[in-house]
Design a protein around this motif. Structure first.
Motif, short mmCIF file in Angstrom:
data_model
loop_
_atom_site.label_atom_id
_atom_site.label_comp_id
_atom_site.label_asym_id
_atom_site.label_seq_id
_atom_site.Cartn_x
_atom_site.Cartn_y
_atom_site.Cartn_z
N LEU A 1 8.19 25.04 51.36
CA LEU A 1 8.38 26.23 50.53
C LEU A 1 9.85 26.64 50.56
O LEU A 1 10.52 26.52 51.58
CB LEU A 1 7.54 27.40 51.05
CG LEU A 1 6.02 27.31 50.89
CD1 LEU A 1 5.38 28.58 51.47
CD2 LEU A 1 5.63 27.14 49.43
N HIS A 2 10.31 27.13 49.43
CA HIS A 2 11.64 27.74 49.36
C HIS A 2 11.61 28.99 50.25
O HIS A 2 10.57 29.65 50.36
CB HIS A 2 11.95 28.10 47.91
CG HIS A 2 13.33 28.62 47.69
ND1 HIS A 2 13.67 29.94 47.90
CD2 HIS A 2 14.47 28.01 47.31
CE1 HIS A 2 14.96 30.11 47.63
NE2 HIS A 2 15.47 28.94 47.27
N PRO A 3 12.75 29.36 50.87
CA PRO A 3 12.75 30.56 51.73
C PRO A 3 12.20 31.80 51.03
O PRO A 3 11.57 32.65 51.68
CB PRO A 3 14.24 30.74 52.07
CG PRO A 3 14.82 29.37 51.98
CD PRO A 3 14.04 28.64 50.92
N LEU A 4 12.41 31.91 49.71
CA LEU A 4 11.84 33.06 48.99
C LEU A 4 10.31 33.00 48.99
O LEU A 4 9.63 34.02 49.22
CB LEU A 4 12.34 33.08 47.54
CG LEU A 4 13.66 33.82 47.29
CD1 LEU A 4 14.20 33.45 45.92
CD2 LEU A 4 13.46 35.33 47.41
N GLN A 5 9.78 31.82 48.73
CA GLN A 5 8.31 31.68 48.72
C GLN A 5 7.75 31.98 50.11
O GLN A 5 6.74 32.68 50.25
CB GLN A 5 7.93 30.26 48.28
CG GLN A 5 8.29 29.97 46.83
CD GLN A 5 8.11 28.50 46.47
OE1 GLN A 5 8.67 27.61 47.12
NE2 GLN A 5 7.34 28.24 45.43
N ALA A 6 8.41 31.45 51.15
CA ALA A 6 7.95 31.68 52.52
C ALA A 6 8.00 33.17 52.85
O ALA A 6 7.07 33.72 53.46
CB ALA A 6 8.82 30.88 53.49
N ALA A 7 9.07 33.84 52.40
CA ALA A 7 9.22 35.27 52.71
C ALA A 7 8.21 36.12 51.95
O ALA A 7 7.68 37.09 52.48
CB ALA A 7 10.65 35.72 52.40
N PHE A 8 7.90 35.75 50.69
CA PHE A 8 6.87 36.49 49.95
C PHE A 8 5.52 36.35 50.65
O PHE A 8 4.74 37.30 50.69
CB PHE A 8 6.77 35.99 48.50
CG PHE A 8 7.64 36.75 47.52
CD1 PHE A 8 9.03 36.69 47.60
CD2 PHE A 8 7.08 37.54 46.52
CE1 PHE A 8 9.84 37.40 46.72
CE2 PHE A 8 7.87 38.25 45.63
CZ PHE A 8 9.25 38.18 45.72
N SER A 9 5.26 35.16 51.21
CA SER A 9 4.01 34.95 51.92
C SER A 9 4.01 35.75 53.23
O SER A 9 3.08 36.51 53.52
CB SER A 9 3.85 33.44 52.21
OG SER A 9 2.78 33.22 53.07
#
Lengths: 168, 297
Positions: free
Chosen positions: A96-104
């Motif tokens: 996952l892109h860091p943004l995707q990981a952070a949204f999760s």
């Protein structure tokens, strides 16, 4: 303002060639085909959502030549020769892109409908401004509507992603 | 939502665009960024037979300053204008460019398209009227330049002739002692303004040497509030003078009743925005850095 109506079959298709998430595509499209329909229906990249369809909500946001655009208000022929990045292009090698990981991690979504557009606007923001203030984050996603979260966790997720990306 | 079918043509030069638009006739429309036009086509408010895409014409997007004059090409996007040296030097231009819609629309929308859509909710016509700009056009009969005041003639109607396009706009670089502000109010970022106001003042101390005031989203066309300017010109800026100017601007407006608000509500907003515009312009004339743009909830 209406003039003589044309039937779709009377209109010549237009050949376009563009890159989507790094892959080249060549297709013939109807001039009236919208970029979002091209992405979803021709390329079957259904991560990009159609929300309001009236240039308001931002669910259909993608990057075109590095700039965030509402793909419901761009013709596919206008993207000819361009480079498109959609939400499917964010992950790299199964990570996952860091943004995707952070949204999760920060629960930056509830129903998830606005999420692809939020991610793309946040991506465009962080490309230009790796350390945005809370106010700059608000400005960065001003064109994306979320009807569930009240935005709080989205701000938290973008801040966390920005911090994670700066460490790389 | 699909627009009705149309044929697509891509112009590679201004001459080719004029040729295509002239030949294709009244069913043809010029396409720049599409942020006004495509929205109308999708709801089938307009069903052109042909679109002539101007966006690839080289050289039409330049933003430059020369010999005290600022020139902005028709294809310059709101986002590029907002990030330009011109916007850094002339805050009223930055107010407007940053206030239009949201990041995504500003990536695509152009100053030329904004002007030519003839939509009274567009911001550039009011901003350019505030700066007394010229509109540069090219068509089958050659080149001409028109004052922006009056360029939008009626709802969705401009001074452009058949086959004619806008190639750019220009205005004088504001001199020393001159500064302005463009302020608006909208319900949310992507929305068109409920109303917006441009104010440009030239001051000598507290005395107003010159004033320009224009209103956007306050009637069926942009409104040049000349009576409001007359209240300020030659006066010392005080509470009573500013009140009279705001009242004159409200009197010049003719807001419609729509989902953005009642005419009475919009008149109150215009009054507030004129006062705010004068306040910010005055502070900027004195060298203060003030950040304003469209406000929303």
């Amino acid at each position: 303002m209406s003039t003589t109506e044309l039937a779709a079959h009377e209109v010549p298709k237009v050949a376009i060639e563009l890159s989507v998430n790094g892959k080249r595509y060549r297709r013939e499209v109807e001039p009236r085909e919208l970029l979002v329909q091209f992405l979803r229906e021709e390329l079957r990249l259904t991560g990009t959502h159609i929300g309001c369809d009236t240039t308001y909500c931002g669910a259909c946001t993608v990057l075109l030549n590095g700039e965030p655009v509402k793909s419901c208000t761009v013709l596919a022929v206008q993207a000819d020769g361009g480079e498109v990045l959609t939400v499917e292009g964010l992950e790299q090698d199964g990570q996952l892109h860091p943004l995707q990981a952070a949204f999760s991690e920060h629960h930056g979504l509830q129903c998830g409908y606005c999420t692809p557009g939020m991610l793309m606007s946040a991506y465009a923001l962080l490309e230009r401004n790796p350390k945005p203030s809370r106010k700059e984050i608000r400005k960065g996603i001003q064109g994306n509507v979320c009807r569930c979260t009240g935005y709080h966790n989205i701000f938290e997720a973008i801040e966390a992603a920005a911090a994670a990306m700066r460490k790389e | 939502m699909y627009p009705a079918p149309f044929r697509y043509h891509r112009a590679e030069s201004v001459a080719e665009a004029i040729g295509m638009l002239s030949e294709l006739g009244e069913g043809a429309r010029a396409l720049a960024g599409g942020q006004s036009l495509l929205v109308l086509l999708k709801i089938r408010f307009d069903e052109p037979t042909d679109l002539v895409d101007l966006a690839r014409i080289p050289g039409l997007d330049a933003i430059e300053q020369r010999d005290g004059e600022v020139r902005i090409g028709a294809l310059a996007t709101h986002a590029r204008i907002a990030r330009s040296e011109i916007a850094a030097a002339i805050p009223i231009v930055r107010d407007c460019a940053n206030g239009i819609a949201d990041n995504q629309v500003r990536s695509r929308g152009t100053i030329g398209g904004n002007l030519c859509s003839g939509d009274p909710s567009c911001d550039w016509p009011a901003l350019l009227t505030t700066l007394d700009a010229q509109v540069h056009c090219e068509g089958p009969a050659g080149k001409r330049s028109l004052p922006v005041d009056g360029f939008v003639e009626d709802l969705y109607a401009t001074a452009l002739q058949e086959g004619e396009i806008v190639t750019g706009v220009s205005f004088a670089l504001p001199g020393p002692g001159s500064a302005g502000a463009y302020v608006g109010f909208k319900r949310c970022a992507p929305a068109y303004p409920t109303t917006s106001v441009g104010v440009q003042l030239t001051l000598s101390g507290a005395d107003c040497v010159d004033a320009r005031i224009a209103l956007g989203s306050s009637g069926l066309t942009p409104i040049h509030a000349t009576a409001a300017e007359a209240e300020l010109r030659g006066q010392t800026l005080g509470e009573a003078v500013i009140r009279r100017a705001a009242e004159a601007a409200v009197a010049a407006s003719d807001p419609i009743d729509d989902q953005r608000g009642s005419p009475a509500f919009k008149r109150r907003l215009i009054d507030t925005l004129v006062r705010r515009g004068i306040d910010v312009a005055r502070r900027r004339c004195a060298g203060e850095q003030v950040e304003v743009s469209h406000e929303y909830y």
